[in-house]
Motif scaffolding. Structure first.
Motif, PDB file in Angstrom:
ATOM      1  N   TYR A   1      54.721  61.467  23.023  1.00 29.04           N
ATOM      2  CA  TYR A   1      55.718  62.497  23.323  1.00 29.04           C
ATOM      3  C   TYR A   1      56.907  61.967  24.115  1.00 29.04           C
ATOM      4  CZ  TYR A   1      52.765  66.111  21.401  1.00 29.04           C
ATOM      5  OH  TYR A   1      52.032  66.875  20.532  1.00 29.04           O
ATOM      6  N   GLY A   2      56.962  60.659  24.310  1.00 28.02           N
ATOM      7  CA  GLY A   2      58.127  60.052  24.937  1.00 28.02           C
ATOM      8  C   GLY A   2      58.269  60.317  26.416  1.00 28.02           C
ATOM      9  N   VAL A   3      57.158  60.510  27.124  1.00 28.57           N
ATOM     10  CA  VAL A   3      57.222  60.726  28.569  1.00 28.57           C
ATOM     11  C   VAL A   3      57.605  59.414  29.251  1.00 28.57           C
ATOM     12  CG1 VAL A   3      55.970  61.468  30.628  1.00 28.57           C
ATOM     13  CG2 VAL A   3      55.463  62.522  28.412  1.00 28.57           C
ATOM     14  N   GLU A   4      58.582  59.477  30.109  1.00 30.86           N
ATOM     15  CA  GLU A   4      59.129  58.281  30.756  1.00 30.86           C
ATOM     16  C   GLU A   4      58.038  57.479  31.469  1.00 30.86           C
ATOM     17  OE1 GLU A   4      62.674  57.037  33.939  1.00 30.86           O
ATOM     18  OE2 GLU A   4      62.188  59.146  33.555  1.00 30.86           O
ATOM     19  N   GLY A   5      58.039  56.178  31.235  1.00 30.43           N
ATOM     20  CA  GLY A   5      57.095  55.280  31.895  1.00 30.43           C
ATOM     21  C   GLY A   5      55.842  55.010  31.087  1.00 30.43           C
ATOM     22  N   SER A   6      55.544  55.853  30.109  1.00 34.08           N
ATOM     23  CA  SER A   6      54.295  55.706  29.364  1.00 34.08           C
ATOM     24  C   SER A   6      54.334  54.530  28.380  1.00 34.08           C
ATOM     25  CB  SER A   6      53.950  57.005  28.629  1.00 34.08           C
ATOM     26  OG  SER A   6      55.012  57.413  27.796  1.00 34.08           O
ATOM     27  N   VAL A   7      55.495  54.304  27.742  1.00 31.64           N
ATOM     28  CA  VAL A   7      55.601  53.210  26.786  1.00 31.64           C
ATOM     29  C   VAL A   7      55.416  51.872  27.489  1.00 31.64           C
ATOM     30  CG1 VAL A   7      57.148  51.987  25.219  1.00 31.64           C
ATOM     31  CG2 VAL A   7      57.060  54.469  25.176  1.00 31.64           C
ATOM     32  N   ALA A   8      56.100  51.677  28.603  1.00 35.17           N
ATOM     33  CA  ALA A   8      55.947  50.435  29.363  1.00 35.17           C
ATOM     34  C   ALA A   8      54.507  50.250  29.806  1.00 35.17           C
ATOM     35  CB  ALA A   8      56.874  50.453  30.575  1.00 35.17           C
ATOM     36  N   SER A   9      53.865  51.329  30.207  1.00 34.18           N
ATOM     37  CA  SER A   9      52.480  51.250  30.686  1.00 34.18           C
ATOM     38  C   SER A   9      51.524  50.810  29.587  1.00 34.18           C
ATOM     39  CB  SER A   9      52.040  52.613  31.234  1.00 34.18           C
ATOM     40  OG  SER A   9      52.784  52.958  32.374  1.00 34.18           O
ATOM     41  N   ILE A  10      51.667  51.394  28.405  1.00 36.23           N
ATOM     42  CA  ILE A  10      50.743  51.052  27.318  1.00 36.23           C
ATOM     43  C   ILE A  10      50.981  49.625  26.839  1.00 36.23           C
ATOM     44  CG2 ILE A  10      51.979  51.707  25.200  1.00 36.23           C
ATOM     45  CD1 ILE A  10      48.437  52.845  26.108  1.00 36.23           C
ATOM     46  N   LYS A  11      52.238  49.148  26.909  1.00 33.10           N
ATOM     47  CA  LYS A  11      52.539  47.768  26.537  1.00 33.10           C
ATOM     48  C   LYS A  11      51.930  46.796  27.549  1.00 33.10           C
ATOM     49  CE  LYS A  11      56.727  48.038  23.716  1.00 33.10           C
ATOM     50  NZ  LYS A  11      56.279  47.098  22.679  1.00 33.10           N
TER      51      LYS A  11
ATOM     52  N   THR B   1      42.519  53.942  36.903  1.00 37.34           N
ATOM     53  CA  THR B   1      41.973  55.085  37.643  1.00 37.34           C
ATOM     54  C   THR B   1      42.531  55.243  39.059  1.00 37.34           C
ATOM     55  OG1 THR B   1      40.076  53.715  38.324  1.00 37.34           O
ATOM     56  CG2 THR B   1      39.803  55.054  36.365  1.00 37.34           C
ATOM     57  N   LYS B   2      43.040  54.158  39.643  1.00 35.64           N
ATOM     58  CA  LYS B   2      43.493  54.264  41.031  1.00 35.64           C
ATOM     59  C   LYS B   2      44.814  53.551  41.306  1.00 35.64           C
ATOM     60  CE  LYS B   2      38.724  54.411  42.763  1.00 35.64           C
ATOM     61  NZ  LYS B   2      37.713  53.731  43.603  1.00 35.64           N
ATOM     62  N   GLY B   3      45.191  52.637  40.430  1.00 37.95           N
ATOM     63  CA  GLY B   3      46.328  51.795  40.773  1.00 37.95           C
ATOM     64  C   GLY B   3      47.548  51.949  39.909  1.00 37.95           C
ATOM     65  N   THR B   4      47.933  50.868  39.234  1.00 36.18           N
ATOM     66  CA  THR B   4      49.210  50.743  38.540  1.00 36.18           C
ATOM     67  C   THR B   4      49.569  51.922  37.655  1.00 36.18           C
ATOM     68  OG1 THR B   4      48.848  48.358  38.491  1.00 36.18           O
ATOM     69  CG2 THR B   4      50.548  49.232  37.039  1.00 36.18           C
ATOM     70  N   PHE B   5      48.662  52.307  36.778  1.00 37.52           N
ATOM     71  CA  PHE B   5      48.979  53.304  35.761  1.00 37.52           C
ATOM     72  C   PHE B   5      48.737  54.735  36.217  1.00 37.52           C
ATOM     73  CE2 PHE B   5      47.300  49.479  33.519  1.00 37.52           C
ATOM     74  CZ  PHE B   5      48.510  49.024  33.036  1.00 37.52           C
ATOM     75  N   TYR B   6      48.014  54.896  37.308  1.00 41.30           N
ATOM     76  CA  TYR B   6      47.594  56.244  37.720  1.00 41.30           C
ATOM     77  C   TYR B   6      48.769  57.197  37.972  1.00 41.30           C
ATOM     78  CZ  TYR B   6      44.789  59.872  39.919  1.00 41.30           C
ATOM     79  OH  TYR B   6      44.183  61.067  40.215  1.00 41.30           O
ATOM     80  N   PRO B   7      49.836  56.761  38.666  1.00 35.94           N
ATOM     81  CA  PRO B   7      50.977  57.673  38.874  1.00 35.94           C
ATOM     82  C   PRO B   7      51.609  58.134  37.559  1.00 35.94           C
ATOM     83  CG  PRO B   7      51.102  55.825  40.378  1.00 35.94           C
ATOM     84  CD  PRO B   7      50.034  55.492  39.391  1.00 35.94           C
ATOM     85  N   ILE B   8      51.660  57.231  36.568  1.00 39.24           N
ATOM     86  CA  ILE B   8      52.214  57.605  35.264  1.00 39.24           C
ATOM     87  C   ILE B   8      51.304  58.621  34.582  1.00 39.24           C
ATOM     88  CG2 ILE B   8      52.921  56.776  32.984  1.00 39.24           C
ATOM     89  CD1 ILE B   8      54.722  55.859  35.230  1.00 39.24           C
TER      90      ILE B   8
END
Length: 297
Positions: A186-196, A216-223
């Motif tokens: 759905y193009g939510v900002e930050g998600s593409v970079a995270s999955i890459k 679960t707790k770190g880098t990707f959790y805020p996204i």
């Protein structure tokens, strides 16, 4: 009929129309509350990605067995030892070209798109306000097919098995990974970079425990939390709009099915595109930054 009588008829008719409209609104809003209650699986007062994922995974046939899926896709053109390698590691590791993986991905997207469009069209058939009872089913079916697409595309582009078979007690890592995929769709900002970043880290053999912690707790959790909040707002709008779409007999079904058909493919294409150029499926993929500096837990 004299003018006085005519005036009374007009006034009375107007009053009856107002009463009918008011009653209709009461029914709609009462039903809307019931629909939200049905969709709020974890009963936290909102409908977000966690609710949608659990709801979708409870539908029979949504779970995709990774080994079975990969074997079926490659059995016609590849020897058993190549297929074994694709199952043990991933298709790219087995020497299957990105072009062929892309071609199969397109077929997957088209197949799931056709399925979800048919479901939406059937559930949007005549029934007026009474049809609001099908809204949770409509939404569950839509996202169920989207979850099927997520699993299939993830496996084609190198992800390991996603633990979704239960559909009831889903671990946080799995929930957050699927949430990231939905965010990409759905193009939510930050998600593409995270999955890459996640894909490249898996491709380079980053320790699984580190990735679990990052999810679960770190880098990707805020996204993940950002995507969940975005979905909560989006779902509120979708459900509300759904009442008026389904209140239009026949046409509502056609329009609903058409919208689903048109919206499904771009979402899947977004995920496909984000998975194409990563170390997990393409060892020569381009890097614009060091992923491992980002995975900081």
């Amino acid at each position: 009929m004299n003018k006085f009588e005519m005036k009374n008829v007009i006034e009375n008719t107007g009053n009856e129309v107002k009463k009918a409209v008011s009653k209709g609104k009461d029914i709609v809003f009462d039903s809307k509350d019931k629909v939200f209650d049905a969709l709020d699986i974890n009963k936290d007062g909102r409908v977000d990605t966690e609710d949608i994922i659990v709801l979708g995974l409870r539908i029979p046939g949504v779970h995709i067995d990774r080994e079975e899926f990969l074997r079926k896709q490659f059995m016609k053109n590849y020897a058993n030892d190549v297929i074994q390698d694709a199952v043990k590691f991933n298709p790219a590791h087995a020497g299957i070209t990105v072009e062929e993986i892309d071609n199969i991905a397109d077929q997957v997207i088209q197949y799931e798109r056709n399925c979800v469009s048919g479901i939406s069209l059937a559930l949007g058939a005549p029934g007026g306000v009474a049809m609001v009872a099908t809204l949770p089913t409509d939404i569950a079916q839509y996202y169920g097919y989207m979850l099927r697409a997520i699993q299939k595309l993830s496996y084609l582009y190198g992800f390991p098995e996603i633990n979704v078979e239960n559909g009831v007690n889903i671990d946080d890592e799995t929930m957050n990974l699927i949430t990231l995929c939905l965010g990409v769709m759905y193009g939510v900002e930050g998600s593409v970079a995270s999955i890459k970043i996640l894909s490249n880290a898996l491709g380079k053999g980053v320790e699984k425990k580190l990735l679990q912690k990052a999810l679960t707790k770190g880098t990707f959790y805020p996204i993940v939390k950002k995507i969940s909040r975005w979905f909560s707002v989006c779902m509120t709008k979708q459900v509300f709009a759904g009442f008026f779409r389904k209140a239009i007999p026949v046409v509502g079904g056609v329009v609903g099915g058409g919208i689903t058909y048109l919206s499904f493919k771009p979402c899947c294409d977004n995920l496909k595109k984000s998975l194409q150029d990563t170390a997990l499926c393409n060892p020569s993929s381009r890097k614009s930054f060091d992923e491992f500096d980002v995975i900081d837990v």
